[in-house]
Design a protein around this motif. Structure first.
Motif, mmCIF file in Angstrom:
data_model
loop_
_atom_site.group_PDB
_atom_site.id
_atom_site.type_symbol
_atom_site.label_atom_id
_atom_site.label_comp_id
_atom_site.label_asym_id
_atom_site.label_seq_id
_atom_site.Cartn_x
_atom_site.Cartn_y
_atom_site.Cartn_z
ATOM 1 N N THR A 243 35.363 57.086 107.187
ATOM 2 C CA THR A 243 34.720 58.481 106.900
ATOM 3 C C THR A 243 34.659 59.451 108.389
ATOM 4 O O THR A 243 35.224 60.464 108.359
ATOM 5 N N LEU B 194 35.038 56.456 98.866
ATOM 6 C CA LEU B 194 34.247 55.609 97.891
ATOM 7 C C LEU B 194 34.175 54.409 98.302
ATOM 8 O O LEU B 194 35.192 53.862 98.770
ATOM 9 N N TYR C 94 37.814 60.215 88.703
ATOM 10 C CA TYR C 94 38.228 61.054 89.576
ATOM 11 C C TYR C 94 39.125 62.039 89.098
ATOM 12 O O TYR C 94 39.117 63.115 90.121
ATOM 13 N N VAL D 115 36.641 68.424 94.204
ATOM 14 C CA VAL D 115 37.217 67.611 95.510
ATOM 15 C C VAL D 115 38.536 67.595 95.739
ATOM 16 O O VAL D 115 39.523 67.854 94.806
ATOM 17 N N ILE E 75 32.657 63.275 102.782
ATOM 18 C CA ILE E 75 31.648 62.652 102.332
ATOM 19 C C ILE E 75 31.735 61.055 102.057
ATOM 20 O O ILE E 75 32.661 60.863 101.272
ATOM 21 N N TRP F 140 28.787 71.902 96.958
ATOM 22 C CA TRP F 140 28.653 71.497 98.011
ATOM 23 C C TRP F 140 29.045 72.349 99.217
ATOM 24 O O TRP F 140 28.513 71.910 100.365
ATOM 25 N N CYS G 64 32.068 53.465 101.130
ATOM 26 C CA CYS G 64 32.402 53.895 102.410
ATOM 27 C C CYS G 64 31.854 52.910 103.662
ATOM 28 O O CYS G 64 32.004 52.814 104.773
ATOM 29 N N ILE H 131 40.456 61.881 97.334
ATOM 30 C CA ILE H 131 39.690 60.792 97.518
ATOM 31 C C ILE H 131 40.200 59.767 98.149
ATOM 32 O O ILE H 131 41.469 59.272 97.781
ATOM 33 N N LEU I 169 36.155 62.748 99.724
ATOM 34 C CA LEU I 169 35.291 61.827 99.499
ATOM 35 C C LEU I 169 36.041 60.373 99.879
ATOM 36 O O LEU I 169 37.168 60.069 99.575
ATOM 37 N N VAL J 288 30.505 57.880 100.473
ATOM 38 C CA VAL J 288 29.790 57.412 99.150
ATOM 39 C C VAL J 288 29.503 56.083 99.020
ATOM 40 O O VAL J 288 30.433 55.197 99.084
ATOM 41 N N ILE K 115 29.965 59.269 89.839
ATOM 42 C CA ILE K 115 30.687 60.382 90.635
ATOM 43 C C ILE K 115 30.900 61.664 89.949
ATOM 44 O O ILE K 115 30.775 62.707 90.575
#
Length: 223
Positions: free
Chosen positions: A60, A52, A146, A116, A73, A38, A54, A119, A50, A75, A107
């Motif tokens: 974000t 999750l 996760y 990552v 990011i 990424w 969103c 989260i 991330l 999601v 994910i």
């Protein structure tokens, strides 16, 4: 939102450089070039965070503005919702923001092991009915996913207006022996909450506060 509006947003999303929309069959087949890479999308090796579920991408964006030293990011499966966040990020030249259209249960097929850093789960549907337990974003199956993509010591944040979700998650974390770093059942009445919790308010969060609903927060580690 009318179907014409949705179609327009879907079409615009396809032109946005900060929107990634892999097909489900591509994900299941393992044909995701960005998995494990990424940093190529962002052009740097900053820590990856991330959000999750969103929604419109408000959180974000807020996190990205607070932390330019990290990449974010959002999601969500509903591209017509995060269209607003993606468009705002482009207009504001926020280079550390992207949006990924996918189902959250996939994910761990989109990010590599330890890729990552953090989260965020903000105001998820608590799925109160027992038969909906498998859809709660903090159930054990999701926590296991996760854990696979988080770096060792990586953080998970849960911010919610649901006392049920807060209590369910705390109980599960205690039962599984995971490290709870911080927990607060009313972040705006108790001191000590991180700025990333009290310094960002979504449209619906403001409504919850006007209704007198307490906002809860948990920060924990599962890896």
């Amino acid at each position: 939102m009318g179907s014409k509006n949705k179609l327009k947003r879907f079409t615009e999303n396809e032109t946005f450089k900060n929107v990634i929309q892999p097909k489900r069959e591509e994900i299941l087949a393992g044909n995701i070039d960005l998995k494990g890479n990424w940093k190529r999308h962002f052009g740097n090796n900053k820590p990856l965070v991330l959000e999750l579920g969103c929604g419109k991408g408000e959180y974000t964006l807020g996190l990205a503005k607070q932390h330019p030293e990290k990449n974010f990011i959002g999601v969500d499966i509903k591209g017509a919702r995060f269209w607003r966040g993606a468009k705002t990020a482009l207009e504001a030249n926020l280079e550390n923001v992207a949006f990924l259209r996918t189902q959250i249960e996939l994910i761990d097929l989109l990010f590599d092991e330890s890729e990552v850093s953090e989260i965020w789960i903000t105001f998820p549907d608590p799925q109160k009915k027992y038969k909906r337990t498998k859809h709660r974003l903090t159930n054990k199956a999701f926590l296991d996913k996760y854990a696979r993509i988080l770096r060792p010591g990586g953080l998970v944040h849960l911010k919610t207006d649901s006392g049920f979700m807060h209590g369910y998650t705390l109980g599960l974390l205690h039962g599984l022996g995971y490290e709870i770093i911080y927990a607060n059942h009313d972040v705006y009445k108790n001191e000590g909450s991180p700025p990333s919790v009290t310094g960002i308010k979504t449209f619906y969060e403001i409504q919850y506060l006007e209704e007198g609903k307490p906002i809860t927060y948990i920060q924990f580690r599962i890896s």
